[in-house]
Design an enzyme around this catalytic site. Sequence first.
Site, PDB file in Angstrom:
ATOM      1  N   ARG A   1      -8.091 -15.522  23.943  1.00  0.00           N
ATOM      2  CA  ARG A   1      -9.285 -14.914  24.532  1.00  0.00           C
ATOM      3  C   ARG A   1     -10.432 -14.881  23.531  1.00  0.00           C
ATOM      4  O   ARG A   1     -11.574 -15.154  23.883  1.00  0.00           O
ATOM      5  CB  ARG A   1      -8.981 -13.495  25.022  1.00  0.00           C
ATOM      6  CG  ARG A   1      -8.055 -13.440  26.219  1.00  0.00           C
ATOM      7  CD  ARG A   1      -7.896 -11.984  26.709  1.00  0.00           C
ATOM      8  NE  ARG A   1      -6.817 -11.909  27.686  1.00  0.00           N
ATOM      9  CZ  ARG A   1      -6.939 -12.283  28.952  1.00  0.00           C
ATOM     10  NH1 ARG A   1      -8.095 -12.764  29.385  1.00  0.00           N
ATOM     11  NH2 ARG A   1      -5.922 -12.204  29.770  1.00  0.00           N
TER      12      ARG A   1
ATOM     13  N   ASN B   1     -22.549 -13.323  45.310  1.00  0.00           N
ATOM     14  CA  ASN B   1     -23.275 -12.194  44.692  1.00  0.00           C
ATOM     15  C   ASN B   1     -24.343 -12.710  43.738  1.00  0.00           C
ATOM     16  O   ASN B   1     -25.449 -12.168  43.681  1.00  0.00           O
ATOM     17  CB  ASN B   1     -22.298 -11.292  43.934  1.00  0.00           C
ATOM     18  CG  ASN B   1     -21.650 -10.251  44.836  1.00  0.00           C
ATOM     19  OD1 ASN B   1     -22.316  -9.335  45.295  1.00  0.00           O
ATOM     20  ND2 ASN B   1     -20.389 -10.418  45.118  1.00  0.00           N
TER      21      ASN B   1
ATOM     22  N   HIS C   1     -17.265  -4.372  41.838  1.00  0.00           N
ATOM     23  CA  HIS C   1     -15.838  -4.321  42.171  1.00  0.00           C
ATOM     24  C   HIS C   1     -15.715  -3.916  43.639  1.00  0.00           C
ATOM     25  O   HIS C   1     -16.375  -2.963  44.079  1.00  0.00           O
ATOM     26  CB  HIS C   1     -15.125  -3.306  41.265  1.00  0.00           C
ATOM     27  CG  HIS C   1     -13.667  -3.203  41.530  1.00  0.00           C
ATOM     28  ND1 HIS C   1     -12.771  -4.180  41.139  1.00  0.00           N
ATOM     29  CD2 HIS C   1     -12.946  -2.257  42.183  1.00  0.00           C
ATOM     30  CE1 HIS C   1     -11.562  -3.822  41.527  1.00  0.00           C
ATOM     31  NE2 HIS C   1     -11.623  -2.667  42.160  1.00  0.00           N
TER      32      HIS C   1
ATOM     33  N   ARG D   1     -12.116 -13.325  34.634  1.00  0.00           N
ATOM     34  CA  ARG D   1     -11.407 -13.307  33.351  1.00  0.00           C
ATOM     35  C   ARG D   1     -11.490 -11.908  32.764  1.00  0.00           C
ATOM     36  O   ARG D   1     -12.554 -11.268  32.806  1.00  0.00           O
ATOM     37  CB  ARG D   1     -12.022 -14.310  32.351  1.00  0.00           C
ATOM     38  CG  ARG D   1     -12.106 -15.740  32.856  1.00  0.00           C
ATOM     39  CD  ARG D   1     -10.774 -16.301  33.289  1.00  0.00           C
ATOM     40  NE  ARG D   1      -9.794 -16.350  32.201  1.00  0.00           N
ATOM     41  CZ  ARG D   1      -8.500 -16.570  32.400  1.00  0.00           C
ATOM     42  NH1 ARG D   1      -8.032 -16.702  33.618  1.00  0.00           N
ATOM     43  NH2 ARG D   1      -7.660 -16.622  31.396  1.00  0.00           N
ATOM     44  N   ILE D   2     -10.373 -11.458  32.190  1.00  0.00           N
ATOM     45  CA  ILE D   2     -10.374 -10.155  31.511  1.00  0.00           C
ATOM     46  C   ILE D   2     -11.054 -10.347  30.155  1.00  0.00           C
ATOM     47  O   ILE D   2     -10.746 -11.310  29.436  1.00  0.00           O
ATOM     48  CB  ILE D   2      -8.923  -9.667  31.273  1.00  0.00           C
ATOM     49  CG1 ILE D   2      -8.180  -9.609  32.604  1.00  0.00           C
ATOM     50  CG2 ILE D   2      -8.933  -8.324  30.548  1.00  0.00           C
ATOM     51  CD1 ILE D   2      -8.240  -8.342  33.379  1.00  0.00           C
TER      52      ILE D   2
ATOM     53  N   THR E   1     -16.852  -1.180  30.595  1.00  0.00           N
ATOM     54  CA  THR E   1     -16.361  -0.567  29.352  1.00  0.00           C
ATOM     55  C   THR E   1     -14.965  -1.144  29.078  1.00  0.00           C
ATOM     56  O   THR E   1     -14.479  -1.972  29.836  1.00  0.00           O
ATOM     57  CB  THR E   1     -16.211   0.964  29.531  1.00  0.00           C
ATOM     58  OG1 THR E   1     -15.274   1.168  30.597  1.00  0.00           O
ATOM     59  CG2 THR E   1     -17.530   1.610  29.890  1.00  0.00           C
TER      60      THR E   1
ATOM     61  N   ASN F   1     -20.737  -4.906  36.369  1.00  0.00           N
ATOM     62  CA  ASN F   1     -19.750  -5.619  37.186  1.00  0.00           C
ATOM     63  C   ASN F   1     -19.775  -5.022  38.581  1.00  0.00           C
ATOM     64  O   ASN F   1     -20.111  -3.846  38.758  1.00  0.00           O
ATOM     65  CB  ASN F   1     -18.341  -5.458  36.600  1.00  0.00           C
ATOM     66  CG  ASN F   1     -17.289  -6.221  37.415  1.00  0.00           C
ATOM     67  OD1 ASN F   1     -17.479  -7.373  37.769  1.00  0.00           O
ATOM     68  ND2 ASN F   1     -16.202  -5.551  37.727  1.00  0.00           N
TER      69      ASN F   1
HETATM   70  C1  GRF Z   1     -16.382 -10.358  45.420  1.00  0.00           C
HETATM   71  O1  GRF Z   1     -15.483  -9.844  46.353  1.00  0.00           O
HETATM   72  C2  GRF Z   1     -16.561  -9.353  44.331  1.00  0.00           C
HETATM   73  O2  GRF Z   1     -16.399  -8.022  44.758  1.00  0.00           O
HETATM   74  C3  GRF Z   1     -15.445  -9.672  43.395  1.00  0.00           C
HETATM   75  O3  GRF Z   1     -15.227 -11.070  43.482  1.00  0.00           O
HETATM   76  C4  GRF Z   1     -15.802 -11.551  44.682  1.00  0.00           C
HETATM   77  C5  GRF Z   1     -16.870 -12.511  44.238  1.00  0.00           C
HETATM   78  O4  GRF Z   1     -17.443 -13.117  45.275  1.00  0.00           O
HETATM   79  N1  GRF Z   1     -15.844  -9.290  42.066  1.00  0.00           N
HETATM   80  P1  GRF Z   1     -18.670 -14.130  44.966  1.00  0.00           P
HETATM   81  O5  GRF Z   1     -18.167 -15.165  43.973  1.00  0.00           O
HETATM   82  O6  GRF Z   1     -19.795 -13.311  44.400  1.00  0.00           O
HETATM   83  O7  GRF Z   1     -18.982 -14.703  46.308  1.00  0.00           O
END
Ligand code: GRF
Length: 198
Positions: free
Chosen positions: A67, A16, A111, A93-94, A143, A109
Amino acid sequence: MNHKRVAILISGGGSNMVELVKSMHGDHPARAVLVLANSADAGGLKRARAMGIATDFVDHRPFKGDRAAFEARLCDVLQQSAPDILCLAGFMRILTPEFIAKWQGRMLNIHPSLLPKYRGLNTHKRALEAGDSEHGCTVHEVTGALDDGPVLGQARLRVRAGDTPDTLSARVLKLEHQLYPAVLKRFAAGDKTPALLP
Ligand code: GRF
């Protein structure tokens, strides 16, 4: 144009992150200024360097669950790049409410589910077990509540007969690579209207 400065936080391969970095060119209102990982081994660090982006890492393990101390170190590194926007991209990480409060409204983020469904982990397996006909991914503002926050974009697909968590996650990941850059471009321009793909 003085661009919005974007720091991208990763934990793994950073696919990503790669798409976000590649998207920030031309008339895009933002530029990547840092890729930051919570481990020196994160594969995305090498990919970011290959694209000419500054990288750094703060290994969370020496902090042994403290943390606040880990995040204080993250903030030290972040302030050197002075980002306007943080993009969490596979950052596993949270974060504490204190860190989130500092960045609220400037932290995104992605998800891998159609939130509010399936917060947390194993989203593809859970969608299959529920027999969902649709699945997808969500970009949201971060959030205090985990995987919650105002939705800035969603991309959805049809679940196919015979899909497994692996085949489904691979198809969702491709959607993520389209959605996240689209949302960031709007967000960096100050537009928070949700992007819904297709
Ligand atoms: C993806 O599935 C994303 O939805 C989740 O963690 C994974 C990250 O993949 N947050 P990458 O490291 O971006 O390839």
